[in-house]
Design an enzyme around this catalytic site. Structure first.
Site, mmCIF file in Angstrom:
data_model
loop_
_atom_site.group_PDB
_atom_site.id
_atom_site.type_symbol
_atom_site.label_atom_id
_atom_site.label_comp_id
_atom_site.label_asym_id
_atom_site.label_seq_id
_atom_site.Cartn_x
_atom_site.Cartn_y
_atom_site.Cartn_z
ATOM 1 N N TYR A 15 0.423 -1.404 -0.278
ATOM 2 C CA TYR A 15 0.040 0.339 -0.236
ATOM 3 C C TYR A 15 1.023 1.189 0.757
ATOM 4 O O TYR A 15 0.589 2.389 -0.960
ATOM 5 C CB TYR A 15 -0.862 -0.088 1.041
ATOM 6 C CG TYR A 15 -2.059 0.827 0.984
ATOM 7 C CD1 TYR A 15 -3.027 1.474 0.758
ATOM 8 C CD2 TYR A 15 -1.597 2.595 1.182
ATOM 9 C CE1 TYR A 15 -4.090 2.224 0.403
ATOM 10 C CE2 TYR A 15 -2.505 3.388 1.514
ATOM 11 C CZ TYR A 15 -4.036 3.211 1.020
ATOM 12 O OH TYR A 15 -4.715 4.170 0.800
ATOM 13 N N PHE A 69 -7.426 21.561 -25.033
ATOM 14 C CA PHE A 69 -7.491 20.010 -24.540
ATOM 15 C C PHE A 69 -8.781 19.631 -24.016
ATOM 16 O O PHE A 69 -9.219 20.654 -22.577
ATOM 17 C CB PHE A 69 -6.729 19.086 -23.994
ATOM 18 C CG PHE A 69 -6.542 17.803 -24.373
ATOM 19 C CD1 PHE A 69 -7.153 17.432 -25.676
ATOM 20 C CD2 PHE A 69 -6.936 16.986 -23.880
ATOM 21 C CE1 PHE A 69 -7.491 15.562 -26.094
ATOM 22 C CE2 PHE A 69 -7.977 15.678 -23.444
ATOM 23 C CZ PHE A 69 -8.190 15.024 -25.102
ATOM 24 N N THR A 70 -9.872 19.042 -24.318
ATOM 25 C CA THR A 70 -11.244 18.666 -24.032
ATOM 26 C C THR A 70 -11.168 18.386 -22.752
ATOM 27 O O THR A 70 -11.961 19.484 -20.882
ATOM 28 C CB THR A 70 -11.790 17.370 -24.598
ATOM 29 O OG1 THR A 70 -10.674 16.044 -24.257
ATOM 30 C CG2 THR A 70 -12.152 17.762 -25.498
ATOM 31 N N ASP A 86 1.669 20.154 -20.339
ATOM 32 C CA ASP A 86 1.540 18.847 -20.720
ATOM 33 C C ASP A 86 2.099 18.526 -21.516
ATOM 34 O O ASP A 86 2.305 18.076 -22.999
ATOM 35 C CB ASP A 86 -0.193 19.210 -21.544
ATOM 36 C CG ASP A 86 -0.983 17.768 -21.434
ATOM 37 O OD1 ASP A 86 -0.087 16.935 -21.602
ATOM 38 O OD2 ASP A 86 -2.409 18.050 -22.004
ATOM 39 N N LYS A 117 0.292 7.581 -23.305
ATOM 40 C CA LYS A 117 0.514 8.021 -25.186
ATOM 41 C C LYS A 117 1.957 8.046 -25.278
ATOM 42 O O LYS A 117 2.108 6.492 -24.858
ATOM 43 C CB LYS A 117 0.165 9.517 -25.210
ATOM 44 C CG LYS A 117 -1.294 9.623 -25.176
ATOM 45 C CD LYS A 117 -2.766 9.267 -24.057
ATOM 46 C CE LYS A 117 -3.384 10.124 -24.603
ATOM 47 N NZ LYS A 117 -4.558 10.920 -23.325
ATOM 48 N N ARG A 127 -13.176 15.119 -33.965
ATOM 49 C CA ARG A 127 -12.453 16.252 -33.415
ATOM 50 C C ARG A 127 -12.805 17.524 -34.086
ATOM 51 O O ARG A 127 -12.630 18.608 -34.765
ATOM 52 C CB ARG A 127 -10.737 16.525 -32.890
ATOM 53 C CG ARG A 127 -9.865 14.969 -32.210
ATOM 54 C CD ARG A 127 -10.191 15.110 -31.128
ATOM 55 N NE ARG A 127 -11.171 14.038 -30.175
ATOM 56 C CZ ARG A 127 -11.621 14.146 -28.748
ATOM 57 N NH1 ARG A 127 -9.837 14.393 -28.534
ATOM 58 N NH2 ARG A 127 -11.895 14.777 -28.081
ATOM 59 N N PHE A 158 -18.561 14.604 -25.990
ATOM 60 C CA PHE A 158 -18.321 13.631 -27.648
ATOM 61 C C PHE A 158 -18.304 11.798 -26.826
ATOM 62 O O PHE A 158 -18.001 11.074 -27.650
ATOM 63 C CB PHE A 158 -17.195 14.187 -28.332
ATOM 64 C CG PHE A 158 -15.869 13.903 -26.611
ATOM 65 C CD1 PHE A 158 -16.122 15.391 -26.509
ATOM 66 C CD2 PHE A 158 -14.961 12.883 -26.480
ATOM 67 C CE1 PHE A 158 -14.500 15.208 -25.109
ATOM 68 C CE2 PHE A 158 -14.129 13.384 -25.938
ATOM 69 C CZ PHE A 158 -14.210 13.997 -24.852
HETATM 70 N N1 F0G Z 1 -3.135 16.073 -22.170
HETATM 71 C C1 F0G Z 1 -3.638 15.945 -24.008
HETATM 72 C C2 F0G Z 1 -2.939 15.997 -24.629
HETATM 73 C C3 F0G Z 1 -4.610 14.355 -24.101
HETATM 74 O O1 F0G Z 1 -4.588 13.772 -25.360
HETATM 75 C C4 F0G Z 1 -5.272 14.060 -23.082
HETATM 76 C C5 F0G Z 1 -5.559 12.398 -23.761
HETATM 77 C C6 F0G Z 1 -4.845 14.021 -21.936
HETATM 78 C C7 F0G Z 1 -4.307 15.274 -21.520
HETATM 79 C C8 F0G Z 1 -5.611 13.321 -20.767
HETATM 80 O O2 F0G Z 1 -5.455 12.159 -20.351
HETATM 81 O O3 F0G Z 1 -7.251 10.317 -21.101
HETATM 82 O O4 F0G Z 1 -5.858 9.530 -19.615
HETATM 83 O O5 F0G Z 1 -7.272 10.847 -18.555
HETATM 84 N N2 F0G Z 1 -5.971 11.790 -24.393
HETATM 85 C C9 F0G Z 1 -6.629 11.046 -24.892
HETATM 86 C C10 F0G Z 1 -6.626 10.814 -26.794
HETATM 87 C C11 F0G Z 1 -7.974 10.515 -24.639
HETATM 88 O O6 F0G Z 1 -7.762 9.955 -26.726
HETATM 89 O O7 F0G Z 1 -6.245 11.886 -27.184
HETATM 90 P P1 F0G Z 1 -5.970 10.880 -19.749
#
Ligand code: F0G
Length: 470
Positions: free
Chosen positions: A85, A137-138, A228, A271, A395, A462
């Protein structure tokens, strides 16, 4: 340097050299269902590729997130998981990997990228703050908004033009940043949210010169820069390729130099870092680290596992070391570029120059007869699936969501459908099949009808929105 005309990119950047620096040891069978079954699956999924069961998908280019193939070393590392843990040895290995490769002293692991975005946003954003960033970014923007901030796009104008051949379309427009700081005051700008590469712009890089100048500017106002770094390894490749003075430096050295200009970073390790789950947040400032360590135990898990198993942290530590090997990055981006060159040769409109992780089809130019309210990118993703079982991602206006203040759609200039390439997963023959399917859908473009949205979730719509054909 200027980017050569798209047709000659292969010659210019050395298409010969990118064969994968690995061979295949284990395979996973693929399944193709009939066109009739795909039509049924698509309707059942409300024309949203996120709602398709993956068993009904042939080549899955939804995302490069968590879909990478791990190496034999990483799998071996999974067996070395220390599932204590507290104080797992895998945490210390990960900490060392982040300190060495990214250069930040204090590490907080999280279950994935958005977990890190949540903690950072809660720790440093106050109600009414403004966060400038190189394109939204979303999940990043939503966490900034939920913490009481508002996001302002400060990317260079070229990023919004899919035909511009600017070599660093992810760059920050320093004039726009300074204008934001002067308008609201530096005390209302907790940090600049810098991403390399820029996902929503097409995987476009930021130059070293740009981050250096951004550092000088933010230092004058006492504003932080948080990076990021989710696809920062890929960004380093473009610096090596395109920026004077970097051709002879390693990806690892370029990555480290770039990070050195920033105050901290977060990452979705799903990624670049070649794992299926994981993320982290790392900073230089001890007081901020203390605050983040307080928050992580509420939302993610103890500060030495942050929602991950020990084995996940081990796979990540090994993946970080593999991710910065020059030949790996060259092969990874070489494959993306191979697909881009086929499509370019066939006259299909895509975002140029081809970026790091994906090909972005330009749905505005493919379906000029469809207004943005009829969701051209969503339509294109649906048509591709129907044609061949290939899964891509919208997108465009659906991903952009709504302005929380006005309730209107955010209307992004870029209306794109993303073919995202997982790392070390598909072959060049798969890329040929994908290109041929895109061509078939492109050839049928004039008779294609749009969609209307029949269900809209409140957040990140989305993922779960549903549509019907018009
Ligand atoms: N920042 C970037 C640039 C991303 O592309 C993503 C995720 C995140 C943050 C968030 O990270 O998914 O681990 O919580 N991108 C994915 C995509 C979902 O399909 O582009 P996460």
């Amino acid at each position: 340097m200027t980017i050569p005309a798209p047709q000659t990119m292969g010659q210019q950047f050395g298409r010969r050299s990118w064969a994968e620096p690995w061979k295949i040891k284990m395979v996973e069978p693929l399944r193709v269902i009939t066109r009739e079954d795909r039509a049924r699956a698509l309707a059942a999924a409300g024309y949203n590729t996120f709602l398709l069961p993956s068993d009904d998908v042939y080549i899955d280019l939804l995302t490069d997130s968590g879909t990478n193939a791990m190496s034999d070393r990483q799998w071996a590392g999974m067996m070395l998981g220390d599932e204590a843990y507290a104080g797992s040895r895998n945490f210390y290995h990960l900490e060392e990997a982040v300190q060495t490769t990214y250069g930040y002293q204090y590490l907080v692991p999280t279950h994935q990228g958005r977990g890190a975005e949540h903690l950072l946003s809660q720790a440093v954003i106050k109600q009414g703050d403004v966060i400038p960033g190189n394109m939204y970014f979303t999940t990043t923007r939503l966490h900034q908004e939920l913490a009481g901030g508002s996001f302002v796009d400060v990317i260079i104008d070229e990023a919004h033009d899919p035909t511009s051949l600017h070599p660093f379309k992810g760059n920050v427009d320093l004039g726009k940043v300074e204008a934001v700081i002067q308008r609201v005051g530096a005390d209302k700008v907790p940090y600049v949210s810098l991403a390399g590469t820029v996902n929503m712009a097409g995987g476009q890089p930021v130059s070293m010169q740009n981050v250096r100048e951004l550092r000088a500017l933010t230092d004058r106002y006492g504003v932080k820069i948080y990076l990021d770094a989710t696809r920062m390894v890929e960004n380093a490749f473009f610096i090596q390729e395109r920026e004077p003075g970097y051709a002879d430096k390693s990806i690892a050295a370029i990555l480290r130099e770039f990070c050195d200009y920033t105050d901290g970073a977060w990452i979705s390790a799903k990624k670049d870092s070649l794992v299926n789950i994981g993320g982290w947040l790392a900073v230089r400032d001890f007081d901020l680290f203390e605050e983040l360590r307080n928050l992580v135990v509420i939302y993610e898990g103890l500060h030495t596992y942050g929602g991950l198993a020990g084995r996940d942290m081990e796979a990540m530590a090994i993946g970080i070391a593999e991710s910065v090997q020059d030949e790996h990055v060259r092969a990874r981006i070489g494959q993306v570029r191979y697909l881009g060159e086929l499509l370019t040769d066939w006259g299909i409109p895509i975002v140029q120059p081809v970026g790091g992780h994906a090909i972005f089809l330009d749905a505005r130019r493919i379906y000029p007869h469809l207004p943005q309210d009829e969701f051209p990118s969503q339509t294109l993703a649906a048509e591709l699936y129907l044609d061949s079982g290939i899964r891509s991602m919208e997108r465009g206006i659906v991903s952009a969501g709504r302005d929380p203040k006005t309730g209107d759609h955010y209307r992004p200039k870029l209306e794109l459908t993303r073919l995202t390439i997982p790392r070390r997963v598909y072959t060049q023959a798969h890329m040929d099949v994908v290109a041929e399917s895109v061509k078939a859908v492109y050839d049928a473009r004039e008779t294609t009808r749009g969609l209307r949205m029949v269900y809209e979730p409140k957040y990140l719509r989305f993922f779960q929105a549903r549509f019907e054909r018009l």
